[in-house]
Design an enzyme around this catalytic site. Structure first.
Site, short mmCIF file in Angstrom:
data_model
loop_
_atom_site.label_atom_id
_atom_site.label_comp_id
_atom_site.label_asym_id
_atom_site.label_seq_id
_atom_site.Cartn_x
_atom_site.Cartn_y
_atom_site.Cartn_z
N LYS A 22 0.83 -1.21 0.00
CA LYS A 22 0.00 0.00 0.00
C LYS A 22 0.86 1.25 0.00
CE LYS A 22 -1.52 2.20 3.60
NZ LYS A 22 -2.25 2.92 4.67
N ARG A 95 -4.77 10.61 4.56
CA ARG A 95 -3.76 11.66 4.55
C ARG A 95 -2.79 11.52 3.39
NH1 ARG A 95 1.20 11.46 6.54
NH2 ARG A 95 0.97 13.54 7.44
N CYS A 119 -5.68 8.12 9.49
CA CYS A 119 -5.66 7.51 10.82
C CYS A 119 -5.53 8.56 11.90
CB CYS A 119 -4.47 6.54 10.94
SG CYS A 119 -4.79 4.91 10.27
N ASP A 127 4.29 20.01 7.47
CA ASP A 127 5.16 21.19 7.37
C ASP A 127 6.44 20.90 6.59
OD1 ASP A 127 5.72 19.56 9.72
OD2 ASP A 127 7.23 21.04 10.24
N ILE A 329 8.08 7.11 16.93
CA ILE A 329 7.72 7.74 15.66
C ILE A 329 6.47 8.60 15.80
CG2 ILE A 329 7.17 7.32 13.23
CD1 ILE A 329 10.01 6.54 14.04
#
Length: 420
Positions: A22, A95, A119, A127, A329
């Protein structure tokens, strides 16, 4: 709305094939915007996120379709008449839709893309994408929830990412291939999916060197041509299937993988007591009935992937000993923990760290998926739990796993999809 129903206790055995990745397919589909004509992609997984990306491309005027519901072939046709806008009602659901931003401003000189959704895992801002595009000369404004970017001609420059970002690296790389002159990108993501995108772009006529390392150099070209390409296997789906073998005490061969992409996971599974062997382009996992606890720290590739953290937590919840899992992360990526508690797991959260005390067994219960990888974690736990586990809100699962319940059923799991 669907749910997944599992009756646990079955050891998995047999062979299963990994689907296409994906996280490689989405940027590669977006890259079709960079060339006139029709690009053809094979091994494209049938996922909700892929369908969303195809719909985003159609909304802009592309001819973007899967050949049929039963095929892994997608085609994206692009002509010069594109509406360079990705609307909120689509981008809010995924996203990765923001990946059209770089190709649009590079090829058509302007882009209007809604701020992303997807999610509910932390802030995950864009940014760094915008910083990179500005370094190439794009004029960027944030207006009414949209990113508006314009540039008559992007120019090569130096982009030094403040933090490592996979989609940011991909977005800026796609923009830079049509910029005038040389672009140097530093502190880049090194994920295999970034390297795969660069491979596709180079097949289209781009001049990219260093993808897969932290430093990427791009010599801009005047134009690109459409491409035919087969998407690489999904290392996260393959990893999830290996963990399914491990948590069930089974013996499973996951075929059509790239073993070196999975070194960090394989190392942890071996440390826990699994026997992992390479068989051609496949990995076999043979597991004892109960594994040993191991500590896990998520980091950027080639470290342990954050996208496997929830699945390993399910495994550690029934291992011998105490495991410490540190998530470096994303913030807010322990949303599966309260649901694992419902199955009997003993997990304590301390900031970005989870302490998992292994228990001898789990008990089936109704649970609710909160995000993509959490849904996989709960299904894995259900494979081990005694009794029936119902996992609701599995639309999260369908965003990133191609018919996972069918693959697990073929390996011997008692699992099915029902209407909730």
């Amino acid at each position: 709305m669907d749910k997944i129903v599992i009756k646990g206790g079955q050891a998995l055995h047999g062979e299963v094939q990994a689907s296409g990745a994906k996280n490689a397919a989405l940027p590669i589909l977006a890259s079709a915007l960079l060339a006139d004509g029709t690009s053809t992609y094979r091994n494209v997984p049938a996922l909700a996120d892929v369908a969303t990306m195809l719909k985003v491309l159609r909304t802009m005027g592309c001819d973007a379709e899967r050949d049929s519901e039963t095929t892994d072939v997608c085609r994206v046709g692009v002509n010069g008449h594109i509406t360079p806008e990705a609307p909120y009602d689509l981008v809010k659901t995924m996203r990765a839709s923001v990946l059209v931003l770089g190709p649009l401003v590079a090829r058509f000189g302007r882009a209007r893309v809604s701020m992303p959704g997807g999610c509910a895992i932390g802030a995950r801002p864009i940014d760094q994408h915008l910083k990179g595009l500005k370094a190439l000369g794009a004029d960027i404004h944030l207006t009414e929830g949209y990113v508006e970017a314009t540039a008559k001609q992007l120019k090569g420059g130096t982009v030094n990412f403040d933090v490592i970002t996979v989609t940011g690296t991909e977005n800026v790389m796609m923009a830079a291939v049509l910029a005038k002159g040389r672009t140097l990108m530093e502190n880049c993501a090194r994920e295999p999916e970034v390297e795969e995108l660069a491979k596709v772009l180079n097949k289209m006529g781009a001049r990219i060197e260093g993808a897969g390392t932290s430093s990427i150099t791009i010599e801009g070209v005047d134009g690109l041509k459409p491409v035919e390409h087969a998407i690489l296997p999904d290392r996260i789906e393959a990893g999830t299937l290996l963990v399914a073998a491990a948590i069930s005490g089974g013996d499973v061969l996951v075929k059509r993988v790239v073993p070196e992409h999975m070194d960090a996971l394989v190392e942890k599974l071996r440390e826990a007591g699994c026997t992992i062997t390479t068989e051609g382009s496949g990995l076999r996992c043979k597991a004892p009935q109960r594994l040993d606890a191991v500590n896990i720290t998520t980091t950027e590739h080639p470290g342990f992937p954050t996208d496997m953290q929830a699945q390993l937590m399910a495994l550690m919840s029934v291992s011998q000993g105490t495991s410490v899992i540190s998530e470096n992360i994303f913030e807010n990526r322990f949303m599966h923990v309260p649901e694992l508690h419902r199955l009997g797991a003993d997990i304590t959260i301390q900031g970005p760290t989870a302490v998992v005390k292994g228990v001898k067994g789990l008990s089936g219960a109704p649970v609710m998926a909160t995000d993509l990888r959490a849904s996989a974690s709960l299904i894995l736990a259900g494979l081990r739990a005694e009794g029936r586990t119902d996992v609701s809100r599995v639309y999260h699962l369908d965003r990133g796993y191609e018919r996972l319940e069918r693959k697990l059923s073929a390996l011997g799991a008692d699992i099915r999809r029902e209407k909730a």
